[in-house]
Design a protein around this motif. Structure first.
Motif, PDB file in Angstrom:
ATOM      1  N   THR A  80       0.837  -1.209   0.000  1.00 10.54           N
ATOM      2  CA  THR A  80       0.000   0.000   0.000  1.00 10.54           C
ATOM      3  C   THR A  80       0.865   1.249   0.000  1.00 10.54           C
ATOM      4  N   LEU A  81       0.444   2.214  -0.816  1.00 12.24           N
ATOM      5  CA  LEU A  81       1.124   3.499  -0.914  1.00 12.24           C
ATOM      6  C   LEU A  81       0.082   4.590  -0.680  1.00 12.24           C
ATOM      7  N   ILE A  82       0.230   5.341   0.398  1.00 11.88           N
ATOM      8  CA  ILE A  82      -0.676   6.463   0.669  1.00 11.88           C
ATOM      9  C   ILE A  82      -0.278   7.631  -0.220  1.00 11.88           C
ATOM     10  N   VAL A  83      -1.241   8.137  -0.994  1.00 11.36           N
ATOM     11  CA  VAL A  83      -1.001   9.292  -1.867  1.00 11.36           C
ATOM     12  C   VAL A  83      -2.048  10.336  -1.494  1.00 11.36           C
ATOM     13  N   THR A  84      -1.640  11.384  -0.810  1.00 10.92           N
ATOM     14  CA  THR A  84      -2.625  12.278  -0.215  1.00 10.92           C
ATOM     15  C   THR A  84      -2.278  13.753  -0.328  1.00 10.92           C
ATOM     16  N   THR A  85      -3.304  14.574  -0.258  1.00 11.24           N
ATOM     17  CA  THR A  85      -3.120  16.022  -0.188  1.00 11.24           C
ATOM     18  C   THR A  85      -2.681  16.408   1.217  1.00 11.24           C
ATOM     19  N   PHE A  86      -3.083  15.597   2.199  1.00 14.26           N
ATOM     20  CA  PHE A  86      -2.889  15.952   3.597  1.00 14.26           C
ATOM     21  C   PHE A  86      -1.563  15.418   4.122  1.00 14.26           C
ATOM     22  N   GLY A  87      -0.507  16.178   3.916  1.00 18.22           N
ATOM     23  CA  GLY A  87       0.817  15.785   4.365  1.00 18.22           C
ATOM     24  C   GLY A  87       1.047  16.142   5.812  1.00 18.22           C
ATOM     25  N   ARG A  88       0.360  15.447   6.724  1.00 11.75           N
ATOM     26  CA  ARG A  88       0.477  15.747   8.149  1.00 11.75           C
ATOM     27  C   ARG A  88       1.323  14.679   8.824  1.00 11.75           C
ATOM     28  N   PRO A  89       2.278  15.124   9.658  1.00  8.44           N
ATOM     29  CA  PRO A  89       3.165  14.151  10.312  1.00  8.44           C
ATOM     30  C   PRO A  89       2.420  13.062  11.075  1.00  8.44           C
ATOM     31  N   GLY A  90       1.316  13.424  11.735  1.00  9.13           N
ATOM     32  CA  GLY A  90       0.544  12.428  12.491  1.00  9.13           C
ATOM     33  C   GLY A  90      -0.025  11.355  11.585  1.00  9.13           C
ATOM     34  N   ARG A  93       2.841   8.859  10.610  1.00  6.67           N
ATOM     35  CA  ARG A  93       3.149   7.912  11.679  1.00  6.67           C
ATOM     36  C   ARG A  93       2.070   6.825  11.774  1.00  6.67           C
ATOM     37  N   ARG A  94       0.798   7.239  11.708  1.00  9.38           N
ATOM     38  CA  ARG A  94      -0.302   6.276  11.789  1.00  9.38           C
ATOM     39  C   ARG A  94      -0.302   5.325  10.591  1.00  9.38           C
ATOM     40  N   ALA A  95       0.015   5.863   9.411  1.00  7.11           N
ATOM     41  CA  ALA A  95       0.029   5.035   8.200  1.00  7.11           C
ATOM     42  C   ALA A  95       1.105   3.956   8.283  1.00  7.11           C
ATOM     43  N   VAL A  96       2.273   4.340   8.751  1.00  2.00           N
ATOM     44  CA  VAL A  96       3.370   3.380   8.882  1.00  2.00           C
ATOM     45  C   VAL A  96       3.011   2.313   9.917  1.00  2.00           C
ATOM     46  N   GLU A  97       2.407   2.752  11.036  1.00  4.21           N
ATOM     47  CA  GLU A  97       1.996   1.802  12.067  1.00  4.21           C
ATOM     48  C   GLU A  97       0.919   0.841  11.544  1.00  4.21           C
ATOM     49  N   ALA A  98       0.113   1.319  10.581  1.00  3.70           N
ATOM     50  CA  ALA A  98      -0.952   0.480  10.007  1.00  3.70           C
ATOM     51  C   ALA A  98      -0.429  -0.521   8.988  1.00  3.70           C
ATOM     52  N   GLY A  99       0.836  -0.367   8.596  1.00  4.70           N
ATOM     53  CA  GLY A  99       1.412  -1.318   7.655  1.00  4.70           C
ATOM     54  C   GLY A  99       1.589  -0.788   6.251  1.00  4.70           C
ATOM     55  N   ALA A 100       1.347   0.521   6.041  1.00  5.36           N
ATOM     56  CA  ALA A 100       1.559   1.103   4.701  1.00  5.36           C
ATOM     57  C   ALA A 100       3.039   1.040   4.341  1.00  5.36           C
ATOM     58  N   SER A 101       3.306   0.776   3.065  1.00  7.58           N
ATOM     59  CA  SER A 101       4.696   0.676   2.613  1.00  7.58           C
ATOM     60  C   SER A 101       5.269   2.022   2.191  1.00  7.58           C
TER      61      SER A 101
END
Length: 203
Positions: A80-90, A93-101
């Motif tokens: 999974t690759l998160i591609v977002t407008t919302f570049g928020r540090p929080g 961190r949550r995405a990486v903890e969820a298993g996003a690559s």
């Protein structure tokens, strides 16, 4: 060159179409599925035998971070690759903890995005460098799960009684959680605390 099968999940059809058009120009990338809701991703990923899912964060049904966690559990072979407008540090961190690559912002140049897809598919982790620095500087999310729950409902302006009913807690307990969250965010009101937490990607 082996083909990489992609699923795009974004609730904005125009953005989804533009990403599909750009990525399809790459000889080794094939967009085989597109969805506009987070709760449609898992079924489509299974049906289309995808290799990599590109996920927006804010979608109806389920957000991209929730979807990344679900895919990580149900289809661990899918990256999974998160591609977002919302570049928020929080969020990072949550995405990486969820298993996003990977985690990149939507204004990433097309060639860099295609390269990010290839690297994620190869088992590497790809993180926007600016966001990575900001995430390290910002530190972790100080809010507990319960504090996040009550602030998420408070975002919509719900009174304490309504928040209490939704989270199945007493009004006094909800006030305690809100008070704690206000202190941790440095806010003056629960509405302000909810906005600050959202802006920092803690909710």
């Amino acid at each position: 060159m082996s083909e990489i099968r992609l699923l795009l999940a974004d609730d904005q059809a125009l953005v989804r179409g533009a990403l599909a058009a750009l990525l399809s120009l790459e000889p080794d990338l094939n967009v085989v599925a597109q969805v506009g809701r987070g709760d449609e991703v898992l079924e489509q990923a299974r049906a289309s035998s995808v290799d990599v899912c590109l996920l927006d964060i804010e979608m109806p049904g389920a957000d991209g971070i929730e979807v990344a966690a679900l895919l990580h559990t149900e289809l661990p072979q899918v990256r999974t690759l998160i591609v977002t407008t919302f570049g928020r540090p929080g969020y990072l961190r949550r995405a990486v903890e969820a298993g996003a690559s990977g985690f990149v912002v939507k204004d990433t140049p097309a060639a860099e995005l295609a390269d990010a897809v290839r690297r994620v598919h190869a088992g590497l982790r790809v993180i926007d460098p600016t966001l990575a620095t900001e995430s390290l500087t910002a530190g972790g999310n100080p809010l507990t799960q319960r504090e996040r729950d009550v602030l998420t409902i408070a975002l919509a302006g719900a009174p304490v009684a309504e928040i209490a009913a939704q989270v199945h807690l007493s009004a006094g307990t909800v006030r305690n959680y809100l008070s704690s969250a206000i202190g941790k965010t440095g806010a003056e009101t629960r509405a302000q605390a909810a906005r600050i937490a959202q802006q920092r990607g803690w909710l």
